[in-house]
Design a protein around this motif. Structure first.
Motif, PDB file in Angstrom:
ATOM      1  N   PHE A  86       1.057  -1.026  -0.020  1.00  0.00           N
ATOM      2  CA  PHE A  86      -0.372   0.125   0.214  1.00  0.00           C
ATOM      3  C   PHE A  86       0.530   1.225   0.476  1.00  0.00           C
ATOM      4  O   PHE A  86       2.138   1.281   0.486  1.00  0.00           O
ATOM      5  CB  PHE A  86      -1.158   0.156   1.156  1.00  0.00           C
ATOM      6  N   THR A  87       0.528   2.601  -0.313  1.00  0.00           N
ATOM      7  CA  THR A  87       1.050   3.597  -0.172  1.00  0.00           C
ATOM      8  C   THR A  87       1.077   4.199   0.919  1.00  0.00           C
ATOM      9  O   THR A  87       1.946   4.775   1.354  1.00  0.00           O
ATOM     10  CB  THR A  87      -0.018   4.933  -1.485  1.00  0.00           C
ATOM     11  N   HIS A  90      -6.939   5.106  -1.624  1.00  0.00           N
ATOM     12  CA  HIS A  90      -6.507   4.627  -2.876  1.00  0.00           C
ATOM     13  C   HIS A  90      -7.081   3.679  -3.607  1.00  0.00           C
ATOM     14  O   HIS A  90      -5.815   3.037  -2.595  1.00  0.00           O
ATOM     15  CB  HIS A  90      -4.961   5.949  -1.848  1.00  0.00           C
ATOM     16  N   ILE A  91      -7.167   2.880  -3.901  1.00  0.00           N
ATOM     17  CA  ILE A  91      -7.193   2.391  -4.666  1.00  0.00           C
ATOM     18  C   ILE A  91      -7.000   1.547  -6.509  1.00  0.00           C
ATOM     19  O   ILE A  91      -7.595   2.274  -6.749  1.00  0.00           O
ATOM     20  CB  ILE A  91      -9.211   1.144  -4.414  1.00  0.00           C
ATOM     21  N   ASP A  92      -6.276   1.764  -6.258  1.00  0.00           N
ATOM     22  CA  ASP A  92      -5.737   1.528  -7.728  1.00  0.00           C
ATOM     23  C   ASP A  92      -5.118   2.497  -8.286  1.00  0.00           C
ATOM     24  O   ASP A  92      -4.183   3.410  -7.706  1.00  0.00           O
ATOM     25  CB  ASP A  92      -6.792   0.846  -8.964  1.00  0.00           C
ATOM     26  N   VAL A  93      -4.668   2.699  -9.341  1.00  0.00           N
ATOM     27  CA  VAL A  93      -4.484   3.713  -9.771  1.00  0.00           C
ATOM     28  C   VAL A  93      -4.960   4.749 -10.229  1.00  0.00           C
ATOM     29  O   VAL A  93      -6.194   4.836 -10.417  1.00  0.00           O
ATOM     30  CB  VAL A  93      -3.456   3.423 -11.301  1.00  0.00           C
ATOM     31  N   LYS A 100      -8.572   4.121 -10.022  1.00  0.00           N
ATOM     32  CA  LYS A 100      -9.507   3.292 -11.572  1.00  0.00           C
ATOM     33  C   LYS A 100     -10.065   2.233 -10.726  1.00  0.00           C
ATOM     34  O   LYS A 100     -11.355   1.753 -11.633  1.00  0.00           O
ATOM     35  CB  LYS A 100      -8.114   2.272 -12.099  1.00  0.00           C
ATOM     36  N   GLU A 101     -10.062   2.103  -9.568  1.00  0.00           N
ATOM     37  CA  GLU A 101     -11.701   1.574  -8.563  1.00  0.00           C
ATOM     38  C   GLU A 101     -12.185   2.417  -8.658  1.00  0.00           C
ATOM     39  O   GLU A 101     -13.930   1.831  -8.688  1.00  0.00           O
ATOM     40  CB  GLU A 101     -10.542   1.188  -6.934  1.00  0.00           C
ATOM     41  N   GLU A 102     -12.957   3.213  -8.576  1.00  0.00           N
ATOM     42  CA  GLU A 102     -13.776   4.162  -8.442  1.00  0.00           C
ATOM     43  C   GLU A 102     -14.781   4.512 -10.144  1.00  0.00           C
ATOM     44  O   GLU A 102     -16.390   4.205 -10.026  1.00  0.00           O
ATOM     45  CB  GLU A 102     -13.958   5.565  -7.787  1.00  0.00           C
ATOM     46  N   TRP A 103     -13.999   4.319 -10.600  1.00  0.00           N
ATOM     47  CA  TRP A 103     -14.569   4.558 -12.366  1.00  0.00           C
ATOM     48  C   TRP A 103     -15.024   3.039 -12.732  1.00  0.00           C
ATOM     49  O   TRP A 103     -16.225   2.699 -13.571  1.00  0.00           O
ATOM     50  CB  TRP A 103     -12.841   4.196 -13.419  1.00  0.00           C
ATOM     51  N   LYS A 104     -14.193   1.747 -12.029  1.00  0.00           N
ATOM     52  CA  LYS A 104     -15.288  -0.022 -12.197  1.00  0.00           C
ATOM     53  C   LYS A 104     -15.994   0.078 -12.159  1.00  0.00           C
ATOM     54  O   LYS A 104     -16.691  -0.609 -12.953  1.00  0.00           O
ATOM     55  CB  LYS A 104     -13.995  -0.511 -12.010  1.00  0.00           C
ATOM     56  N   LEU A 105     -16.108   0.724 -11.305  1.00  0.00           N
ATOM     57  CA  LEU A 105     -18.011   1.372 -10.413  1.00  0.00           C
ATOM     58  C   LEU A 105     -18.284   1.241 -11.038  1.00  0.00           C
ATOM     59  O   LEU A 105     -19.801   1.438 -11.439  1.00  0.00           O
ATOM     60  CB  LEU A 105     -17.376   1.599  -8.580  1.00  0.00           C
ATOM     61  N   THR A 106     -18.344   3.165 -11.767  1.00  0.00           N
ATOM     62  CA  THR A 106     -19.247   3.265 -12.431  1.00  0.00           C
ATOM     63  C   THR A 106     -19.485   2.970 -13.537  1.00  0.00           C
ATOM     64  O   THR A 106     -20.764   2.313 -13.989  1.00  0.00           O
ATOM     65  CB  THR A 106     -18.565   5.060 -12.814  1.00  0.00           C
ATOM     66  N   ILE A 114     -27.760   5.288 -14.889  1.00  0.00           N
ATOM     67  CA  ILE A 114     -27.772   5.821 -13.777  1.00  0.00           C
ATOM     68  C   ILE A 114     -26.586   6.422 -13.570  1.00  0.00           C
ATOM     69  O   ILE A 114     -25.322   6.430 -14.114  1.00  0.00           O
ATOM     70  CB  ILE A 114     -26.820   4.417 -12.878  1.00  0.00           C
ATOM     71  N   LYS A 115     -26.351   7.546 -13.090  1.00  0.00           N
ATOM     72  CA  LYS A 115     -25.267   8.635 -12.817  1.00  0.00           C
ATOM     73  C   LYS A 115     -24.532   8.358 -11.334  1.00  0.00           C
ATOM     74  O   LYS A 115     -25.958   7.874 -10.333  1.00  0.00           O
ATOM     75  CB  LYS A 115     -25.538   9.839 -12.394  1.00  0.00           C
ATOM     76  N   LEU A 116     -23.475   7.366 -11.760  1.00  0.00           N
ATOM     77  CA  LEU A 116     -23.294   7.111 -10.000  1.00  0.00           C
ATOM     78  C   LEU A 116     -21.213   7.739  -9.597  1.00  0.00           C
ATOM     79  O   LEU A 116     -20.977   7.888 -11.171  1.00  0.00           O
ATOM     80  CB  LEU A 116     -22.681   5.545 -10.546  1.00  0.00           C
ATOM     81  N   THR A 117     -21.680   8.082  -8.988  1.00  0.00           N
ATOM     82  CA  THR A 117     -19.958   8.640  -8.254  1.00  0.00           C
ATOM     83  C   THR A 117     -19.336   8.606  -6.872  1.00  0.00           C
ATOM     84  O   THR A 117     -20.133   7.752  -6.156  1.00  0.00           O
ATOM     85  CB  THR A 117     -19.623  10.075  -8.071  1.00  0.00           C
ATOM     86  N   ALA A 118     -18.161   7.364  -6.623  1.00  0.00           N
ATOM     87  CA  ALA A 118     -17.920   6.718  -5.532  1.00  0.00           C
ATOM     88  C   ALA A 118     -16.563   7.106  -5.144  1.00  0.00           C
ATOM     89  O   ALA A 118     -15.523   8.259  -6.167  1.00  0.00           O
ATOM     90  CB  ALA A 118     -17.258   5.465  -6.214  1.00  0.00           C
ATOM     91  N   THR A 119     -16.273   7.191  -3.835  1.00  0.00           N
ATOM     92  CA  THR A 119     -15.401   7.001  -3.414  1.00  0.00           C
ATOM     93  C   THR A 119     -14.991   5.728  -2.666  1.00  0.00           C
ATOM     94  O   THR A 119     -15.261   5.534  -1.448  1.00  0.00           O
ATOM     95  CB  THR A 119     -15.055   8.132  -2.089  1.00  0.00           C
ATOM     96  N   ALA A 120     -13.571   5.108  -3.228  1.00  0.00           N
ATOM     97  CA  ALA A 120     -13.245   3.608  -2.786  1.00  0.00           C
ATOM     98  C   ALA A 120     -12.138   4.010  -1.542  1.00  0.00           C
ATOM     99  O   ALA A 120     -10.652   4.280  -1.996  1.00  0.00           O
ATOM    100  CB  ALA A 120     -12.912   3.005  -4.157  1.00  0.00           C
ATOM    101  N   VAL A 121     -12.049   3.376  -0.722  1.00  0.00           N
ATOM    102  CA  VAL A 121     -11.796   3.308   0.468  1.00  0.00           C
ATOM    103  C   VAL A 121     -10.330   2.230   1.321  1.00  0.00           C
ATOM    104  O   VAL A 121     -11.805   0.774   1.418  1.00  0.00           O
ATOM    105  CB  VAL A 121     -12.199   4.003   1.649  1.00  0.00           C
ATOM    106  N   ARG A 122      -9.544   1.997   1.015  1.00  0.00           N
ATOM    107  CA  ARG A 122      -9.294   0.500   1.776  1.00  0.00           C
ATOM    108  C   ARG A 122      -8.900   0.425   2.934  1.00  0.00           C
ATOM    109  O   ARG A 122      -8.703   1.850   3.277  1.00  0.00           O
ATOM    110  CB  ARG A 122      -7.655   0.512   1.167  1.00  0.00           C
TER     111      ARG A 122
END
Length: 341
Positions: free
Chosen positions: A188-189, A199-202, A210-216, A227-235
């Motif tokens: 991890f960073t 921060h997950i993925d690049v 990219k993790e947030e993009w994948k979810l969308t 569907i409009k979707l916005t995400a914050t991915a947290v480890r």
């Protein structure tokens, strides 16, 4: 007549879980093959009460094999999924590589099973990202009821989603802090023990990861492109189990009780929603379970037709291995293989 199944990446977290689930669900397999890289040849993995010796992916002959369940990363899937498909074996891929290919169906059986028939174009079916899988299982019945306009998702993702080395790092750092060894981030960073990392993925050009993009994009492909979707991915410092805080805005009015009833009736969902201490599910409690658990269902008073909810699932199971096996079961149940036709 039973089926022949090959598990590619059988020594990894998800590969081992695939073997466990094939055994637990009594998948109709006459033969199961454990495949891995050359350095893992001969390594034994569990399949029910049996032990399988890993064979070399590079030299394995997929002719006559019905299903290949891949969980060895995008590089392996990019090369091997087309080869496997060309050999007449259906490749069900857990990596991100094929998910957005328009000729490859991206499937969560409880949500979009009808799309599975498109696999014939390349003989490949994609499994979604672990966070996407549990999310769309929870969203589908609500979308059917009142049509989701917008979703805001914050994930709380366990370290197992980053592999065995990431789990080892959490363990080593946690133990080290108690014996005054300074934590040294490698997988991890930043320090993961007693910390959370947004921060997950690049990172991508727009600032999302990219993790947030994948979810969308995966949610749009599986459920509804509008569907409009916005995400914050947290480890988070959890070994297994992903949590998601989900806020939804609908086109039609919907109450918390209507949502609760729809989710109780939906396949793959288990509602645990008591408004009292402990009346909800946490990652620790979902480990080893097949279901996607939904709790904290409540109306959002800040917008019209709004709901908030909490979604938890075992990321190694529904987020990966279970969904892959369910895809194979769906193919069999719908008689989509030539063998079963």
């Amino acid at each position: 007549m039973g089926y022949k199944v090959a598990v590619v990446g059988a020594t990894g977290n998800v590969g081992r879980e695939m073997l466990n689930i094939l055994a637990e669900r009594e998948f109709p397999a006459d033969e199961v093959f454990a495949l891995a890289s050359r350095r893992s040849v001969g390594v034994e993995v569990s399949f029910g009460d049996k032990r399988l010796k890993c064979q070399d992916l590079e030299t394995f002959d997929f002719k006559g094999v019905d299903f290949a369940l891949l969980s060895a990363g995008s590089t392996v899937s990019k090369e091997w999924a087309p080869k496997i498909g060309a050999a007449g074996c259906l490749a069900i891929d857990n990596s991100s590589y094929w998910r957005m290919d328009p000729d490859v169906p991206l499937i969560v059986p409880e949500v979009n099973a009808d799309a599975i028939e498109g696999f014939r174009k390349k003989n490949i079916i994609a499994n979604p990202n672990c966070s996407t899988a549990q999310l769309v299982v929870a969203l589908k019945p609500l979308h059917d009821l009142a049509k989701i306009k917008r979703a805001v998702v914050a994930t709380y993702q366990s370290v197992s989603g980053a592999g065995k080395d990431a789990m080892d790092e959490l363990w080593t750092q946690t133990r080290g802090i108690f014996v005054t060894d300074p934590p040294a981030p490698e997988q991890f960073t930043k320090q993961i023990a007693f910390n959370v990392i947004p921060h997950i993925d690049v990172f991508m050009e727009d600032g999302a990861t990219k993790e947030e993009w994948k979810l969308t994009v995966e949610t749009k492909k599986i459920l509804d492109k509008s569907i409009k979707l916005t995400a914050t991915a947290v480890r988070v410092p959890v070994f297994v189990g992903h949590g998601e805080a989900v806020n939804l805005e609908f086109e039609k009015p919907i109450t918390a009780e209507e949502a609760r009833e729809a989710l109780r009736e939906a396949p793959g969902c288990l509602v645990v929603d008591k408004r009292e201490d402990g009346g909800y599910v946490t990652p620790v409690e979902c480990v080893g379970e097949f279901a996607t658990f939904i709790s904290r269902i409540r109306e959002d008073q800040t917008i019209d037709n709004g709901l908030s909810l909490w979604v938890v699932s075992d990321n190694l199971r529904k987020g990966a291995a279970l969904n892959t096996v369910q895809i194979a079961e769906t193919v069999i149940n719908r008689n989509l293989l030539n063998k079963a036709a």
